[in-house]
Design an enzyme around this catalytic site. Structure first.
Site, PDB file in Angstrom:
ATOM      1  N   ASP A 115       0.882  -1.154   0.000  1.00 44.52           N
ATOM      2  CA  ASP A 115       0.000   0.000   0.000  1.00 44.52           C
ATOM      3  C   ASP A 115       0.928   1.214   0.000  1.00 44.52           C
ATOM      4  O   ASP A 115       2.147   1.097   0.055  1.00 44.52           O
ATOM      5  CB  ASP A 115      -0.937  -0.050   1.222  1.00 44.52           C
ATOM      6  CG  ASP A 115      -2.142   0.850   1.042  1.00 44.52           C
ATOM      7  OD1 ASP A 115      -3.155   0.636   1.711  1.00 44.52           O
ATOM      8  OD2 ASP A 115      -2.052   1.784   0.211  1.00 44.52           O
TER       9      ASP A 115
HETATM   10  C1  GLC Z   1      -4.122   4.526   0.073  1.00 40.80           C
HETATM   11  C2  GLC Z   1      -5.096   3.388   0.215  1.00 40.80           C
HETATM   12  C3  GLC Z   1      -5.103   2.465  -0.977  1.00 40.80           C
HETATM   13  C4  GLC Z   1      -4.807   3.261  -2.234  1.00 40.80           C
HETATM   14  C5  GLC Z   1      -3.383   3.771  -2.127  1.00 40.80           C
HETATM   15  C6  GLC Z   1      -3.038   4.695  -3.301  1.00 40.80           C
HETATM   16  O1  GLC Z   1      -3.520   4.817   1.301  1.00 40.80           O
HETATM   17  O2  GLC Z   1      -4.989   2.600   1.399  1.00 40.80           O
HETATM   18  O3  GLC Z   1      -6.402   1.865  -1.043  1.00 40.80           O
HETATM   19  O4  GLC Z   1      -4.942   2.438  -3.385  1.00 40.80           O
HETATM   20  O5  GLC Z   1      -3.122   4.417  -0.903  1.00 40.80           O
HETATM   21  O6  GLC Z   1      -3.695   5.898  -3.166  1.00 40.80           O
END
Ligand code: GLC
Length: 752
Positions: A262
């Site tokens: 993430d």
């Molecule tokens: C965020 C979210 C994830 C998302 C990523 C990119 O913190 O947890 O769902 O795809 O970062 O924005």
């Protein structure tokens, strides 16, 4: 002149040096890997937010290029209810709006995997036509507790339904030649301290509840990407867990795609790479330095680098960008808007409809209350927000449907919302980009609407519509007060409008435009009808109007329980929103630094149905404008599980669709098991009055298994199984049984 000569020499040198270098092709990945230096391998594993290709706001990240070997940069972008794109770019008047489709909770409420796949196919077309290679959706974490801020993005409290919906979504997205990303693997069920919280989960609850939906999605959807969640699981960061990312995901489930983090960097970059996390996202220079340093020190082997790079290169050669696709930047947004409206209408859940309140008569005079009627919430906030060109609201959709709205009320809410937005925009009350693009702070709070005209409004109207709206999203969990529970203004509105309209023999309809479950038991007696459109996307208000007019006969069913009290969920004993924290140091750490999933497998209906705890609305519940009868089912044991069929007949006066939910009760004895668990489901086509359709199901023995921790094995016990065909987990319409002659077991690695 000298400069020109110098440039010619440099260019020629570059050509000569790159001459003879292999260039990436789908069939020479091994050759490319062998040709890559250790440093090049390492650079491929750390993404590039500030990369050499054009980036547009909202695009999440990408993979670095290695021109020497013909490896292009590739782009990923958020979802999951639509592309998270900012619609404006420098140096062009062209806009890049995307369709805000209904949120995951609503689309799953359709219980229609074919429709889910069709919607995802349209969404995937926008991904493809806007030049994105990897789409960061579906979000599919289990609704462990109703107060998780991101539940709107997710599908259900039940892992089987969640997994089947996610698999259909992945197939739809990937049918466009782009990559879907199942997220956030795993046990990421709260937003409080989400990047550091340690989810402490028993092996059985992990396997049966929090991994099971991902297992189904991986095996049946074949996603090209999986996002490891921020949190820890049983003491170790998920993104650094070899057990989760390699032993279970790849060795047991056969996952072949790329694994990415993430978004955010952790210290353990190298540990993550060694555990099988292929791609650090969005990626930064510190992470690259750590990786290069590890290469120099040999703390990461060439084999490990090559293993991860292989997954990334297989992803890259699958991308439209590698294949030179000339994207149009011009997807058919009109067609997608029409589909978004249809999906919303087909998924809306009708919770109550007494005295033939709905559908409303054509041209009815309506008094519409609640700021949500004007400030209609299409989709939640955070990375899952979508900037739609236009979000339809109830004033617009009810007017278009031919209803006559009380103009004083409509004017009041319109003016109130416009002033709120103007104030926020002008005063810079927040970063407009954050507000517009991510939705933080966008929701207009409920005004204390003057009700001195209420008697006249009731006298002049045929019915009242009250819109209760809520927002929620990434980064924060919800609260009991003024969120799960009605606010004082919500309660006043419902009570006062109900008293006045009922005193004049008029009906009251409540519309729940919400992102997560709210309290209902204390007020549903005040409403004659209740519709639950959740956050239904940019066209969702039209979907609601289609149900109110009867153009669409509602067929949605709840994918999670509506409890009488949020504290009735066993998980609420260990969830951040509930002030369980004492003064002690330990009390302050609970549900923040770590969360005990002490309830184990007793999540949602597994708890409520097994222990006979009364709920406001049960899992799988939803009403129709017609009625259905189920035949006596045919249930047969097979050499591997069972098959079943049941015939559904429309016994009412209007056409409609029925969802048949198939629950199985395992024989008692041995492991303690839920009284019934969802093992199959199906939805009829639209049946005309009197028309019938037979639905058939086939359930393999593995799907009946429970996880035996002591044996580290899935186990389908021998004995007599009951099969229940239900219109909800409580409303069983037909039952049958079959016998499993001898126990079946499937051993797995004894990890975590
Ligand atoms: C965020 C979210 C994830 C998302 C990523 C990119 O913190 O947890 O769902 O795809 O970062 O924005």
């Amino acid at each position: 002149m000298i400069k020109r000569v110098f440039l010619v020499i440099v260019f020629s040198l570059a050509v000569v040096l790159s001459f003879g270098q292999p260039k990436l092709r789908p069939d020479n990945i091994e050759e490319i890997i062998k040709a890559m230096t250790d440093e090049e391998l390492a650079s491929l594993l750390v993404g590039a937010k500030e990369s050499e290709f054009e980036f547009f706001e909202g695009t999440a990240a990408g993979v670095r290029s290695i021109p020497r070997l013909g490896i292009p940069a590739t782009i990923s972008c958020d979802g999951p209810a639509g592309l998270h794109f900012y619609p404006f770019r420098e140096n062009t008047d062209k806009t890049f709006y995307c369709t805000a489709f209904p949120v995951g909770t609503l689309t799953a409420s359709s219980w229609d995997t074919e429709m889910m796949e069709k919607m995802a196919a349209a969404l995937g077309n926008e991904v493809h036509e806007y030049g994105v290679d990897m789409f960061l959706g579906p979000g599919m974490n289990i609704h462990r507790n109703p107060l998780c801020g991101r539940n709107f993005e997710y599908f259900s409290e039940d892992p089987f339904l969640s997994g089947k919906m996610a698999a259909a979504y992945v197939r739809g997205i990937q049918g466009n030649g782009v990559t879907a990303t199942v997220k956030h693997y795993a046990a990421n069920n709260q937003e409080t301290n989400r990047t550091e919280n340690d989810a402490r989960v028993s092996k059985r609850a992990l396997r049966e509840i929090y991994l099971k939906n991902f297992e189904i999605a991986v095996k049946e959807g074949r996603p090209g990407a999986l996002m490891a969640s921020y949190n820890k699981l049983n003491g170790e960061y998920v993104q650094q867990s070899y057990d989760l990312l390699t032993t279970i995901l790849r060795d047991e489930w056969g996952y072949e795609g790329v694994v990415l983090t993430d978004h955010g960097a952790k210290e353990g970059t190298v540990k993550a790479a060694k555990a099988g996390c292929d791609l650090m996202q969005p990626g930064n220079e510190e992470e690259l330095e750590r990786m290069l340093d590890a290469v120099k020190k040999g703390t990461i082997t060439r084999d490990e680098l090559e293993r991860n790079a292989r997954h990334v290169l297989h992803y890259i050669v699958s991308t439209p960008r590698f294949q030179g696709y000339k994207f149009s930047n011009d997807p058919d947004l009109k067609a997608h808007a029409e589909l978004a409206r249809k999906v919303a209408g087909e998924s809306i859940v009708m919770l109550k409809n007494e005295g033939g309140t709905l559908p409303l008569k054509a041209g009815a005079k309506l008094a519409v209350y609640g700021v949500g009627s004007e400030d209609f919430v299409a989709v939640g906030i955070g990375s899952g927000h979508v900037v739609a060109k236009h979000v339809a609201n109830m004033r617009e959709s009810l007017t278009a449907a031919g209803f006559e709205l009380n103009q004083d009320l409509a004017g009041y809410y319109k003016a109130y919302v416009e002033l709120d937005h103007a104030t926020k925009r002008v005063a810079g009350a927040m970063d407009w980009l954050m507000y517009e693009s991510w939705g933080y702070g966008k929701k207009v709070s409920e005004p204390d609407v003057p009700l001195n005209q209420l008697p006249q409004q009731a006298a002049e109207s045929d019915a009242a519509i009250i819109v209760i709206s809520r927002d929620a999203g990434e980064g924060n969990d919800r609260t009991m007060v003024d969120d799960f529970e009605l606010t004082a203004r919500d309660r006043k509105l419902i009570r006062r409008v109900s008293d006045e309209f009922h005193a004049k023999g008029k009906k009251v309809v409540v519309i729940l435009n919400i992102g997560g479950v709210i309290e209902t038991a204390s007020w549903i007696n005040l409403a004659d009808a209740i519709l639950l459109p959740w956050q239904p996307g940019q066209e969702g208000a039209y979907g609601v109007a289609d149900v109110l007019t009867g153009k669409v006969n509602p067929s949605g069913k709840l994918t999670m329980t509506f409890p009488i009290d949020a504290l009735d969920h066993p998980s609420s004993a260990n969830f951040p929103a509930f002030p369980q924290r004492g003064e002690s140091e330990e009390g302050l750490r609970k549900n923040v630094d770590y969360t005990e999933y002490a309830e184990g497998i007793w999540v949602g209906y597994r708890h409520f149905a097994t222990r006979g705890v009364k709920v406001s609305y049960p899992f799988g519940y939803g009403l129709s404008y017609t009625t259905f009868q189920y035949s006596k089912p045919v249930v047969k044991a097979t050499s591997d599980g069972f098959t079943a069929s049941v015939t559904v007949t429309n016994t009412g006066a209007v056409a409609g669709k029925e969802v048949v939910e198939v629950y199985v009760s395992a024989p008692s004895g041995g492991l303690e098991k839920p009284s019934r668990e969802l093992k199959a489901f199906g939805k009829t086509k639209s049946l005309a009055p009197g028309e019938s359709q037979t639905l058939s199901f086939s359930v393999p023995a593995y799907d009946l298994a429970s996880f035996n921790e002591a044996a580290s094995a899935w186990e389908t016990a021998a004995g007599n199984y009951q099969v229940h065909f239900g219109a909800s987990v409580e409303d069983i319409r037909a039952s049958g049984s079959f016998t499993v002659k001898k126990v079946r077991t499937w051993e797995v690695n004894n990890v975590l």
